[in-house]
Design a protein around this motif. Structure first.
Motif, mmCIF file in Angstrom:
data_model
loop_
_atom_site.group_PDB
_atom_site.id
_atom_site.type_symbol
_atom_site.label_atom_id
_atom_site.label_comp_id
_atom_site.label_asym_id
_atom_site.label_seq_id
_atom_site.Cartn_x
_atom_site.Cartn_y
_atom_site.Cartn_z
ATOM 1 N N UNK A 10 100.620 9.027 -20.438
ATOM 2 C CA UNK A 10 101.850 9.365 -20.842
ATOM 3 C C UNK A 10 102.769 8.252 -21.335
ATOM 4 N N UNK A 11 103.625 8.824 -22.302
ATOM 5 C CA UNK A 11 104.533 7.732 -22.828
ATOM 6 C C UNK A 11 106.143 8.289 -22.664
ATOM 7 N N UNK A 12 107.058 7.653 -22.248
ATOM 8 C CA UNK A 12 108.314 7.758 -22.123
ATOM 9 C C UNK A 12 109.352 6.697 -22.991
ATOM 10 N N UNK A 13 110.253 7.330 -23.826
ATOM 11 C CA UNK A 13 110.979 6.376 -24.687
ATOM 12 C C UNK A 13 112.396 6.454 -24.066
ATOM 13 N N UNK A 14 112.830 5.469 -23.613
ATOM 14 C CA UNK A 14 114.436 5.596 -22.966
ATOM 15 C C UNK A 14 115.370 4.831 -23.970
ATOM 16 N N UNK A 15 116.198 5.122 -24.592
ATOM 17 C CA UNK A 15 117.123 4.488 -25.199
ATOM 18 C C UNK A 15 118.348 3.771 -24.339
ATOM 19 N N UNK B 107 120.975 -5.876 -22.589
ATOM 20 C CA UNK B 107 121.445 -6.183 -21.066
ATOM 21 C C UNK B 107 121.112 -4.873 -20.248
ATOM 22 N N UNK B 108 121.275 -3.662 -20.800
ATOM 23 C CA UNK B 108 120.924 -2.500 -19.981
ATOM 24 C C UNK B 108 119.521 -2.385 -20.043
ATOM 25 N N UNK B 109 118.685 -2.677 -21.131
ATOM 26 C CA UNK B 109 117.318 -2.401 -21.252
ATOM 27 C C UNK B 109 116.727 -3.559 -20.184
ATOM 28 N N UNK B 110 117.378 -4.824 -20.047
ATOM 29 C CA UNK B 110 116.839 -5.764 -19.114
ATOM 30 C C UNK B 110 117.029 -5.372 -17.534
ATOM 31 N N UNK B 111 118.279 -4.701 -17.491
ATOM 32 C CA UNK B 111 118.410 -4.173 -15.973
ATOM 33 C C UNK B 111 117.362 -2.966 -15.503
#
Length: 74
Positions: A42-47, A52-56
């Motif tokens: 499965x794949x999930x894309x989270x905007x 910095x938010x993505x790294x967190x």
């Protein structure tokens, strides 16, 4: 910026995460998981609002994978 990629495995299971920008310059965290050596998964894309938010979020996912006995793969 260079996309970040992490992968963890445990037994026959895998979990991988990639942080990159989409075509419009927005940061997105892409999660993939499933069984190794199969086409299933499965794949999930989270905007994400920022890099910095993505790294967190990536750090939080990494802690969770290690808590569940996954091993990091290069």
């Amino acid at each position: 910026m260079i996309p970040l990629y992490r992968r963890w495995e445990r037994g026959t299971r895998y979990y991988q995460v990639e942080v990159s920008q989409d075509l419009w310059g927005q940061w997105v965290l892409i999660q993939r998981w499933g069984r190794r050596r199969t086409a299933l998964g499965q794949t999930r894309r989270v905007p994400c609002g920022s890099h910095a938010e993505a790294l967190s979020l990536l750090a939080r996912l990494q802690r969770r994978r290690l808590q569940h006995s996954y091993c990091a793969v290069r």
